[in-house]
Structures are given as structure tokens and as C-alpha cells.
Design a protein around this motif. Structure first.
Motif, PDB file in Angstrom:
ATOM      1  N   HIS A   1      11.281 105.867  43.905  1.00  0.00           N
ATOM      2  CA  HIS A   1      12.816 106.104  43.997  1.00  0.00           C
ATOM      3  C   HIS A   1      13.307 104.626  43.487  1.00  0.00           C
ATOM      4  O   HIS A   1      12.472 103.608  43.113  1.00  0.00           O
ATOM      5  N   LYS A   2      14.696 104.553  43.193  1.00  0.00           N
ATOM      6  CA  LYS A   2      15.317 103.472  42.839  1.00  0.00           C
ATOM      7  C   LYS A   2      16.410 103.204  43.474  1.00  0.00           C
ATOM      8  O   LYS A   2      17.592 103.042  42.949  1.00  0.00           O
ATOM      9  N   PRO A   3      16.338 103.144  44.927  1.00  0.00           N
ATOM     10  CA  PRO A   3      17.607 102.620  45.224  1.00  0.00           C
ATOM     11  C   PRO A   3      18.083 101.120  45.253  1.00  0.00           C
ATOM     12  O   PRO A   3      17.302 100.367  44.723  1.00  0.00           O
ATOM     13  N   GLU A   4      19.348 100.629  45.199  1.00  0.00           N
ATOM     14  CA  GLU A   4      19.600  99.435  44.773  1.00  0.00           C
ATOM     15  C   GLU A   4      20.714  98.836  45.469  1.00  0.00           C
ATOM     16  O   GLU A   4      21.757  99.615  46.164  1.00  0.00           O
ATOM     17  N   MET A   5      21.002  97.692  45.471  1.00  0.00           N
ATOM     18  CA  MET A   5      22.135  96.711  46.100  1.00  0.00           C
ATOM     19  C   MET A   5      22.642  96.100  44.985  1.00  0.00           C
ATOM     20  O   MET A   5      22.149  95.355  44.210  1.00  0.00           O
TER      21      MET A   5
ATOM     22  N   GLU B   1      30.638 102.495  52.418  1.00  0.00           N
ATOM     23  CA  GLU B   1      30.513 101.446  53.020  1.00  0.00           C
ATOM     24  C   GLU B   1      30.802 100.057  52.235  1.00  0.00           C
ATOM     25  O   GLU B   1      29.615  99.836  51.349  1.00  0.00           O
ATOM     26  N   ILE B   2      31.412  99.044  52.705  1.00  0.00           N
ATOM     27  CA  ILE B   2      31.305  97.999  51.942  1.00  0.00           C
ATOM     28  C   ILE B   2      30.555  96.911  52.911  1.00  0.00           C
ATOM     29  O   ILE B   2      31.002  96.715  54.011  1.00  0.00           O
ATOM     30  N   LEU B   3      29.343  96.346  52.305  1.00  0.00           N
ATOM     31  CA  LEU B   3      28.609  95.484  53.114  1.00  0.00           C
ATOM     32  C   LEU B   3      29.034  93.963  53.159  1.00  0.00           C
ATOM     33  O   LEU B   3      29.274  93.461  52.061  1.00  0.00           O
ATOM     34  N   ARG B   4      29.010  93.413  54.161  1.00  0.00           N
ATOM     35  CA  ARG B   4      29.713  91.967  54.060  1.00  0.00           C
ATOM     36  C   ARG B   4      28.445  90.909  54.663  1.00  0.00           C
ATOM     37  O   ARG B   4      28.841  89.924  54.909  1.00  0.00           O
ATOM     38  N   GLY B   5      27.425  91.616  55.036  1.00  0.00           N
ATOM     39  CA  GLY B   5      26.131  90.863  55.415  1.00  0.00           C
ATOM     40  C   GLY B   5      26.310  90.292  56.874  1.00  0.00           C
ATOM     41  O   GLY B   5      27.380  90.529  57.563  1.00  0.00           O
ATOM     42  N   VAL B   6      25.236  89.919  57.200  1.00  0.00           N
ATOM     43  CA  VAL B   6      24.925  89.107  58.623  1.00  0.00           C
ATOM     44  C   VAL B   6      24.614  87.805  58.494  1.00  0.00           C
ATOM     45  O   VAL B   6      23.998  87.315  57.620  1.00  0.00           O
ATOM     46  N   SER B   7      25.437  86.887  59.297  1.00  0.00           N
ATOM     47  CA  SER B   7      25.265  85.301  59.285  1.00  0.00           C
ATOM     48  C   SER B   7      24.144  85.128  59.812  1.00  0.00           C
ATOM     49  O   SER B   7      23.849  85.414  60.995  1.00  0.00           O
TER      50      SER B   7
ATOM     51  N   GLU C   1      30.636  90.407  48.773  1.00  0.00           N
ATOM     52  CA  GLU C   1      30.764  91.842  49.366  1.00  0.00           C
ATOM     53  C   GLU C   1      29.645  92.711  48.542  1.00  0.00           C
ATOM     54  O   GLU C   1      29.508  92.360  47.278  1.00  0.00           O
ATOM     55  N   ALA C   2      29.047  93.660  49.028  1.00  0.00           N
ATOM     56  CA  ALA C   2      28.066  94.132  48.414  1.00  0.00           C
ATOM     57  C   ALA C   2      28.143  96.097  48.615  1.00  0.00           C
ATOM     58  O   ALA C   2      28.802  96.308  49.619  1.00  0.00           O
ATOM     59  N   LEU C   3      27.428  96.626  47.627  1.00  0.00           N
ATOM     60  CA  LEU C   3      27.369  98.115  47.871  1.00  0.00           C
ATOM     61  C   LEU C   3      25.956  98.428  47.920  1.00  0.00           C
ATOM     62  O   LEU C   3      25.268  97.757  47.269  1.00  0.00           O
ATOM     63  N   TYR C   4      25.674  99.174  48.807  1.00  0.00           N
ATOM     64  CA  TYR C   4      24.244  99.958  48.812  1.00  0.00           C
ATOM     65  C   TYR C   4      24.347 101.227  48.154  1.00  0.00           C
ATOM     66  O   TYR C   4      25.055 102.183  48.444  1.00  0.00           O
ATOM     67  N   LEU C   5      23.366 101.632  47.148  1.00  0.00           N
ATOM     68  CA  LEU C   5      23.112 102.732  46.512  1.00  0.00           C
ATOM     69  C   LEU C   5      21.974 103.422  46.683  1.00  0.00           C
ATOM     70  O   LEU C   5      21.175 103.325  46.346  1.00  0.00           O
TER      71      LEU C   5
ATOM     72  N   ARG D   1      23.072  87.422  55.086  1.00  0.00           N
ATOM     73  CA  ARG D   1      21.834  88.036  54.679  1.00  0.00           C
ATOM     74  C   ARG D   1      22.409  89.729  54.440  1.00  0.00           C
ATOM     75  O   ARG D   1      22.936  90.148  55.310  1.00  0.00           O
ATOM     76  N   TYR D   2      21.965  90.323  53.385  1.00  0.00           N
ATOM     77  CA  TYR D   2      22.309  91.566  53.216  1.00  0.00           C
ATOM     78  C   TYR D   2      20.979  92.574  53.245  1.00  0.00           C
ATOM     79  O   TYR D   2      19.999  92.259  52.660  1.00  0.00           O
ATOM     80  N   LEU D   3      21.120  93.496  54.239  1.00  0.00           N
ATOM     81  CA  LEU D   3      19.873  94.319  54.438  1.00  0.00           C
ATOM     82  C   LEU D   3      20.254  95.757  54.185  1.00  0.00           C
ATOM     83  O   LEU D   3      21.055  96.329  54.871  1.00  0.00           O
ATOM     84  N   PRO D   4      19.619  96.437  53.246  1.00  0.00           N
ATOM     85  CA  PRO D   4      19.810  97.741  53.037  1.00  0.00           C
ATOM     86  C   PRO D   4      19.036  98.390  54.005  1.00  0.00           C
ATOM     87  O   PRO D   4      17.913  97.938  54.535  1.00  0.00           O
TER      88      PRO D   4
END
Length: 432
Positions: free
Chosen positions: A145-149, A330-336, A276-280, A343-346
Motif C-alpha cells: 500500500h501507499k499511505p502518505e502524509m 482532518e487537518i493535522l497540526r501535530g503534537v508538541s 499543517e498536514a494531511l494524511y491520505l 511531531r506528526y503521527l499518521p
């Protein structure tokens, strides 16, 4: 790039094995796809020039800087006074397996600069990837598979997932070209029934509209788009067009008579700011529109396309694989993690991304972990210490491979130091 002879290759591999607990600088590959940003305006161009020592072609689009072991754009190890040795990162890792926990990360990093839209596409989940690879190995070249951020470096626009039930109703009320496609009777039936019925049947309606769009002939799509332009251009003199209407006109200028232009009405339009990030995940329709971003993904080349592209389209496969999940992503803004690092965790084990922004004279420590890491420096200068080794200098454009079980300390020596770290998801190491 030439390859060393056997004696040189053996000497180099032996030298690297002795130093395998030290950091390794990487020289990375660039791709000049036509959707990239041209010349000095491209972050990819600037980073590649600094990383490789080459000049920027002011007339060439720079789309992707690839970091890792992918065969189409491998990174090479740079050892010994900045001299590039013709040994790929993949070869070095295979000779030093103690450095990594498999190759979960190493084909997966990139910086992208998009001026034009990328294709409407989806990535198969693991089960479908195996089926596609077994049946069409020339097109789907692996069974993963190819999930991505995607993590925004600048303002960044994308289409991701299908619009909500309410937005679908708005489309059927405001886009007569889509109503004509599916039939006014079908549209009225959906709009006039009670709310509970609409929610229950929205997926089927959405699936029907999207399928009819991407299966329509180019002539039919061209006529629909012409009608949309004829309707919207005069409207611009009377009112401000909606964001989606403006986007559709932009896409039409890039991909005339393409079904993906109209399909944009059915997909959620997302705008990200820096950080800001997106998880696909698997089987989700998406298209990156414009902007610059860091991309991290699992180890796969599998892409199923349906629009906004001149590449191979596998429409039937895409239609059968989509989840048709509705609602804004969902827009990911990470965890401090500390005052300087986010940190951005998919929701998968393959990777994680850290973003550190260090004011001058401040430091951050990345603890020793059982897996490898890749570090990309995109702004400023600093000093880096690996374990108990002496300080070394780092600056914009440098990419470092950090072996497993290596603590890293980085101190900013410029006004600000911006860096990204990609590594195996820390969740993986806690799984029993």
C-alpha cells in the motif's frame, strides 16, 4: 553517474562499515515534471542546488526532490571531505543491515513544489495492491500500500475525499451541468426527500455522479466545461465566485476537457498553512493542487489515476476501490514534543515526521531510537552532534542519514534553523 570498479567498491563499503555509527550526508535526486514550479521560485530547485552543488535552470520546472532508496531517484552517500562516492544509500544499507529495521522508511521522502495540479488519484490498500500486482504487474509494480502524509511548507491546496451531504445538495442546486448529467428528475428526487433518506442514499448518488463524470467522453466533458465557463465568466462581473468555482476555472486552464475539472465539485477543497498536514489513507481520492510541501509515504509506487493527467488512467479500478466517505478531512497540526519540535503521527506504523524550528543558540535533542532517520535542513545553519562525536556543521540543503540507536543534538547558529526528521513511527517499536 559512473560506478566504481570492484576494488574501489569493496574499499568504499569497508570504509563505510567502519564508520556506520556516524552520520552520512546524502546527495539526492530531482525530478522536473511539468507541474513543478519554475527556476528560482521553486523550493525544490533551491534545495537541490545546495544539496548537489549544481546551478538552477531558470526556465526549467523543479517538481520533486527525492530522498531515499527509490530506484527512479536514489540518494547516494557522500563520504570523505564532501566527495560524492558512487555508492547508493540502498546498497550501503544492504551491506550494513544493523543500521536499520528493514527498509520501512527509505524510499519514502520527498520535497515537492507544485505550480499546477497533480492527477486525481487514489492509492490501493494492501489487499487490493496484492490483487493489482498479481494481475497487472507492468502497471502496479509492487504489492504494498501507499499511505502518505503531506506537510505544508507554504500555503498548500489539495482535494481530498468527497464532499458532505450538505455540500452535495448545494452542488445539485448550483451546478446545472451536473444536474443535466444525472438527470433533473434524479436530482429533484434526492433534494426533495426527507433528511434521513438523503443521508442514507447520498453515497449512492455521489457514486453515480462521479462514475458518470469520469466515464464520459472527452467531447461530452468538453461541452460541459464550455457551458460552465459560459455561465461563470459573466457571473464574475456580478459577484465573487466561490472558492470551488474559482478552482474549477483554474483547473480548466491547466487541463482543458478533462473530467477531473468537473469532478473537483465533488471533492473536498482543503487549504493548509505552513506546519499543517494531511494524511491520505488507502482508497481515498485526492489531488494536490499547488504549493510546496514535505511528503512521506510507505514503500510503494502504486497509483490509480482518473483525471487531471495525461498518464495512464485505470478508471474502472478506481471506481471500484473508492470508499465514497463524505465530509471534510482532518487537518493535522501535530503534537508538541518540546518548545521547538512538533511531531506528526499518521495512523500507521511506517513513518512519522518531526518539524523543528530553532531560534539562534537554542538546541534540541533527538533521542536514540531503534530505527533509522532522515534529516532535511531547509533553512539556516547549525551544529550537530551524534552520540559522543564532535560537532559537525549543517546548513540549508543538507540531507543526513542517521543510523539506528544514535542520539542527535542540534544547535542553531543562525537566526532560525528549520529542519525535518522522518523516521519509523515510534508506535512500531512499542508493538508487542
Amino acid at each position: 553517474m559512473g560506478h566504481p570498479n570492484d576494488d574501489t567498491d569493496k574499499h568504499l563499503r569497508g570504509s563505510l562499515t567502519k564508520q556506520n555509527k556516524k552520520l552520512s550526508r546524502l546527495k539526492c535526486s530531482v525530478h522536473n515534471y511539468d507541474w513543478g514550479i519554475v527556476g528560482n521560485n521553486s523550493q525544490v530547485a533551491r534545495l537541490f542546488a545546495l544539496n548537489s552543488g549544481s546551478d538552477i535552470d531558470p526556465y526549467k520546472p523543479y517538481a520533486e526532490l527525492w530522498i531515499g532508496t527509490h530506484e527512479s531517484g536514489p540518494s547516494f552517500v557522500d563520504h570523505g571531505n564532501g566527495r560524492l562516492e558512487s555508492l547508493s544509500l540502498k546498497t550501503w544499507i544492504s551491506d550494513n543491515p544493523n543500521l536499520v529495521l528493514g527498509e520501512r522508511l527509505l524510499r519514502s521522502g520527498a520535497v515537492l513544489s507544485a505550480e499546477k495540479a497533480l492527477s486525481i488519484q487514489a492509492h490501493p490498500d494492501k489487499d487490493l495492491a496484492m490483487v493489482l500486482h498479481n494481475s497487472q504487474s507492468s502497471v502496479y509494480r509492487d504489492d504494498n500500500h501507499k499511505p502518505e502524509m503531506a506537510l505544508a511548507l507554504t500555503e498548500f491546496e489539495a482535494l481530498l475525499g468527497f464532499i458532505s451531504v450538505k455540500e452535495l445538495m448545494d452542488v445539485l442546486c448550483s451546478v446545472p451541468e451536473i444536474v443535466e448529467l444525472i438527470g433533473s428528475g434524479n436530482a429533484k428526487q434526492f433534494l426533495l426527500v426527507n433528511e434521513q433518506y438523503r443521508d442514507k442514499n447520498a453515497k449512492a448518488v455521489l457514486q453515480s455522479i462521479f462514475s458518470q463524470l469520469v466515464l464520459s467522453s472527452r467531447n461530452k466533458i468538453g461541452a460541459m466545461i464550455s457551458n460552465i465557463k459560459s455561465r461563470l465568466l459573466p457571473e464574475m462581473q456580478k459577484r465573487k465566485l466561490t472558492d470551488k468555482e474559482q478552482l474549477v476555472l483554474r483547473l480548466e486552464s491547466q487541463c482543458p476537457a478533462d473530467a477531473g475539472v468537473i469532478a473537483a465539485f465533488l471533492l473536498s477543497y482543503v487549504k493548509l498553512n505552513h506546519g499543517e498536514a494531511l494524511y491520505l489513507g488507502g482508497n481515498e481520492p485526492h489531488a494536490y493542487i499547488c504549493g510546496e510541501y514535505i511528503e512521506c509515504m510507505a514503500n510503494s509506487d502504486n497509483v490509480v489515476r482518473a483525471g487531471l493527467t495525461s498518464k495512464h488512467r485505470d478508471i474502472q479500478t478506481l471506481l471500484s476501490m473508492l470508499k465514497y466517505t463524505q465530509g471534510f478531512p482532518e487537518i493535522l497540526r501535530g503534537v508538541s514534543l518540546n518548545p521547538y519540535t512538533t511531531r506528526y503521527l499518521p495512523p500507521l506504523d511506517e513513518f512519522e515526521i518531526d518539524l523543528s524550528i530553532l531560534p539562534q543558540a537554542t538546541s534540541v535533542v533527538f533521542p536514540s531510537v531503534p530505527g533509522p532517520s532522515l534529516f532535511l535542513f531547509i533553512k539556516g545553519k547549525g551544529a550537530i552532534t551524534a552520540g559522543i562525536s564532535e560537532n559537525d556543521n549543517v546548513e540549508e540543503g543538507e540531507v543526513l542519514f542517521v543510523p539506528a540507536h544514535t542520539e542527535i543534538r542540534i544547535t542553531a547558529e543562525s537566526t532560525e534553523l528549520h529542519l525535518y526528521r522522518a523516521g519509523v513511527n515510534s508506535r512500531f517499536f512499542t508493538i508487542p
